[in-house]
Scaffold this active site. Structure first.
Site, PDB file in Angstrom:
ATOM      1  N   TYR A   1      -1.340  24.722   4.550  1.00 17.42           N
ATOM      2  CA  TYR A   1      -2.214  25.488   3.810  1.00 17.42           C
ATOM      3  C   TYR A   1      -2.569  25.094   2.442  1.00 17.42           C
ATOM      4  O   TYR A   1      -3.604  25.328   1.892  1.00 17.42           O
ATOM      5  CB  TYR A   1      -1.502  27.044   3.954  1.00 17.42           C
ATOM      6  CG  TYR A   1      -1.997  28.032   4.947  1.00 17.42           C
ATOM      7  CD1 TYR A   1      -1.456  27.610   6.148  1.00 17.42           C
ATOM      8  CD2 TYR A   1      -2.914  28.991   4.766  1.00 17.42           C
ATOM      9  CE1 TYR A   1      -1.804  28.435   7.351  1.00 17.42           C
ATOM     10  CE2 TYR A   1      -3.328  29.837   5.992  1.00 17.42           C
ATOM     11  CZ  TYR A   1      -2.566  29.404   7.112  1.00 17.42           C
ATOM     12  OH  TYR A   1      -2.896  30.363   8.303  1.00 17.42           O
TER      13      TYR A   1
ATOM     14  N   LYS B   1       8.970  22.422  14.994  1.00 18.52           N
ATOM     15  CA  LYS B   1       8.443  21.384  16.006  1.00 18.52           C
ATOM     16  C   LYS B   1       9.205  20.226  15.461  1.00 18.52           C
ATOM     17  O   LYS B   1       8.669  19.144  15.172  1.00 18.52           O
ATOM     18  CB  LYS B   1       6.972  21.384  16.007  1.00 18.52           C
ATOM     19  CG  LYS B   1       6.518  20.553  16.956  1.00 18.52           C
ATOM     20  CD  LYS B   1       6.655  20.927  18.550  1.00 18.52           C
ATOM     21  CE  LYS B   1       5.939  19.976  19.349  1.00 18.52           C
ATOM     22  NZ  LYS B   1       6.201  20.718  20.822  1.00 18.52           N
TER      23      LYS B   1
ATOM     24  N   ASP C   1       6.560  25.724  20.691  1.00 18.92           N
ATOM     25  CA  ASP C   1       5.649  25.830  21.752  1.00 18.92           C
ATOM     26  C   ASP C   1       6.570  26.884  22.891  1.00 18.92           C
ATOM     27  O   ASP C   1       6.072  27.968  23.339  1.00 18.92           O
ATOM     28  CB  ASP C   1       5.433  24.739  22.710  1.00 18.92           C
ATOM     29  CG  ASP C   1       6.555  23.736  22.557  1.00 18.92           C
ATOM     30  OD1 ASP C   1       7.634  23.812  22.042  1.00 18.92           O
ATOM     31  OD2 ASP C   1       6.476  22.704  23.240  1.00 18.92           O
TER      32      ASP C   1
ATOM     33  N   ASP D   1       1.707  32.182  10.714  1.00 18.99           N
ATOM     34  CA  ASP D   1       0.427  32.662  10.941  1.00 18.99           C
ATOM     35  C   ASP D   1       0.111  33.012  12.397  1.00 18.99           C
ATOM     36  O   ASP D   1      -0.443  34.025  12.913  1.00 18.99           O
ATOM     37  CB  ASP D   1      -0.629  31.569  10.413  1.00 18.99           C
ATOM     38  CG  ASP D   1      -2.261  32.304  10.459  1.00 18.99           C
ATOM     39  OD1 ASP D   1      -2.281  33.456  10.213  1.00 18.99           O
ATOM     40  OD2 ASP D   1      -3.000  31.416  10.794  1.00 18.99           O
TER      41      ASP D   1
ATOM     42  N   ASP E   1       0.455  36.749  14.537  1.00 18.95           N
ATOM     43  CA  ASP E   1      -0.685  37.448  15.402  1.00 18.95           C
ATOM     44  C   ASP E   1      -0.196  37.751  16.815  1.00 18.95           C
ATOM     45  O   ASP E   1      -0.231  38.867  17.517  1.00 18.95           O
ATOM     46  CB  ASP E   1      -1.720  36.617  15.604  1.00 18.95           C
ATOM     47  CG  ASP E   1      -2.929  37.023  14.526  1.00 18.95           C
ATOM     48  OD1 ASP E   1      -2.514  37.367  13.180  1.00 18.95           O
ATOM     49  OD2 ASP E   1      -4.143  36.936  14.702  1.00 18.95           O
TER      50      ASP E   1
HETATM   51  C1  IPM Z   1      -3.299  35.976   7.508  1.00 20.79           C
HETATM   52  C2  IPM Z   1      -4.715  35.484   7.645  1.00 20.79           C
HETATM   53  C3  IPM Z   1      -5.012  34.479   6.440  1.00 20.79           C
HETATM   54  C4  IPM Z   1      -4.061  33.250   6.623  1.00 20.79           C
HETATM   55  C5  IPM Z   1      -6.180  33.929   6.250  1.00 20.79           C
HETATM   56  C6  IPM Z   1      -7.452  35.108   6.318  1.00 20.79           C
HETATM   57  C7  IPM Z   1      -6.587  32.976   5.243  1.00 20.79           C
HETATM   58  O1  IPM Z   1      -4.963  34.971   8.929  1.00 20.79           O
HETATM   59  O2  IPM Z   1      -3.060  36.530   6.461  1.00 20.79           O
HETATM   60  O3  IPM Z   1      -2.543  35.794   8.394  1.00 20.79           O
HETATM   61  O4  IPM Z   1      -4.326  32.301   7.529  1.00 20.79           O
HETATM   62  O5  IPM Z   1      -2.799  33.471   6.149  1.00 20.79           O
HETATM   63 MN    MN Z   2      -3.294  35.244  10.331  1.00 21.03          MN
END
Ligand code: IPM
Ligand code: MN
Length: 356
Positions: free
Chosen positions: A143, A190, A222, A246, A250
């Site tokens: 990032y 990884k 993975d 990240d 999710d």
């Molecule tokens: C999160 C979001 C952010 C990230 C984006 C919006 C920059 O997806 O907070 O997980 O990737 O960190």
């Molecule tokens: Mn995210």
């Protein structure tokens, strides 16, 4: 009696609606506790691009730095999707994390008992329970690494780079957290391919030696993606890099069936933290009063534990959320048969009234 300064970034999409419910809850806490909260609204993301021409105005950074905590809704939306990288709303979010030194992103994923039907996994897997926390490194890695694109636009690159110092401080946060949980840490990398992951693994293994009471193992990313749906009950604390965190946060949130339920905190070496839901700005449902405010409300609970010393009220907020869910109130995203459908505002009212 104390007075706490809270910087509020409403953001875009459903941001302002869910933030309003979180403020409602904090105002109830204010009434019950006698401590006061001073809310200072500042701009970031798409709305800041529209009003100030940039996603993260300096004034926003200054107000946040002068606060005890930052409450954030969500940023971004299709309106700003075609802007160049450095002008996108997301750049504001990355900028504020970095400007406030928030290197640790804490994302708990919990399957709430009353919501077990919302879990997309097989019933026998869900019944084993899901209660894990992703500790994601937040100000390093790909990032923030060097990136570029060739003049003809046909080749581009981003760099994954970590120093021992960066890995060590995030690892320590994860191990400390595990002490008060089920005492299990899995570090995800990884290392079979990436040099940066081999460094990551070496450092985390070294930190692990200082925590002999914690069960520690490494897992390749993975495999982790697969294990998260195969047997999520095995995870307690996950420590991982910015990009892997990240993606895996999710995934781990959705295995609980309810991304609209999950809060997060971003912390640094000082008390100041930023608290936001895991989900995004959901522009498709903005302004309709149907968003789920619970993730943002639970983020206030994290705020009252980490940046503001009011842990007893953090617990009261969590209890209130549980009570309302047990009474059968649901927003659309977690709705199931026989339950009572309510909107965003109503959910905020119900939860704040349930805080005793
Ligand atoms: C999160 C979001 C952010 C990230 C984006 C919006 C920059 O997806 O907070 O997980 O990737 O960190
Ligand atoms: Mn995210």
């Amino acid at each position: 009696m104390a007075n706490y300064k809270i910087a509020v970034i409403d953001g875009d999409g459903i941001g302002p609606e869910i933030v309003a419910q979180a403020i409602k809850v904090l105002k109830k806490v204010q009434t019950l506790s006698g401590n006061t909260f001073e809310f200072n609204h500042v701009l970031m993301g798409g709305c800041a691009i529209d009003k100030c021409g940039e996603p993260l105005p300096q004034e926003t950074i200054d107000v946040c730095l002068n606060s005890d905590a930052v409450l954030l809704g969500a940023v971004g939306g299709p309106k700003w999707d075609t802007l160049p990288g450095h002008l996108r709303p997301e750049k504001g979010l990355l900028g504020i994390r970095s400007a406030l030194g928030l290197f640790a992103n804490i994302r708990p994923a919990v399957l709430y008992k009353p919501l077990i039907d919302a879990c997309p996994l097989r019933r026998d897997i869900a019944e084993k329970g899901i209660d894990m926390v992703v500790v994601r490194e937040l100000t390093g890695g790909m990032y923030f690494g060097e990136r570029g694109i060739s003049e003809d636009g046909k080749t581009a690159y981003d760099t994954e780079k970590y120093s021992e110092y960066e890995v060590e401080r995030i690892a320590k946060i994860g191990f400390e957290m595990a002490r008060n949980r089920r005492k299990n840490v899995i570090s995800i990398d990884k290392a079979n391919v990436l040099e940066s992951s081999r460094l990551w693994r070496r450092v985390v293994e070294r930190v692990a030696k200082d925590y002999p009471e914690i069960t520690f193992s490494n897992m390749l990313v993975d495999n982790a993606a697969m294990q998260l749906v195969k047997n999520p009950a095995q995870f307690d604390v996950i420590i991982t890099s910015n990009i892997f965190g990240d993606i895996l946060s999710d995934e781990s949130s959705m295995v609980t069936g309810s991304i609209g339920m999950l809060p997060s905190s971003s912390l640094g070496s000082k008390k100041l933290g930023l608290f936001e839901p895991i989900h995004g700005s959901a522009p498709d449902i903005a302004g309709k009063d149907i968003a789920n405010p619970i993730a943002t409300i639970l983020s206030m609970s994290m705020m009252l534990r980490s940046s503001i010393d009011m842990p007893e009220y953090a617990k009261k907020i969590e209890d209130a959320v549980n009570t309302i869910l047990e009474q059968g109130y649901r927003t659309g995203d977690i709705m199931s048969e026989g339950k009572t459908l309510v909107g965003c505002e109503k959910m905020g009212d119900l939860i704040s009234e349930a805080i005793k």
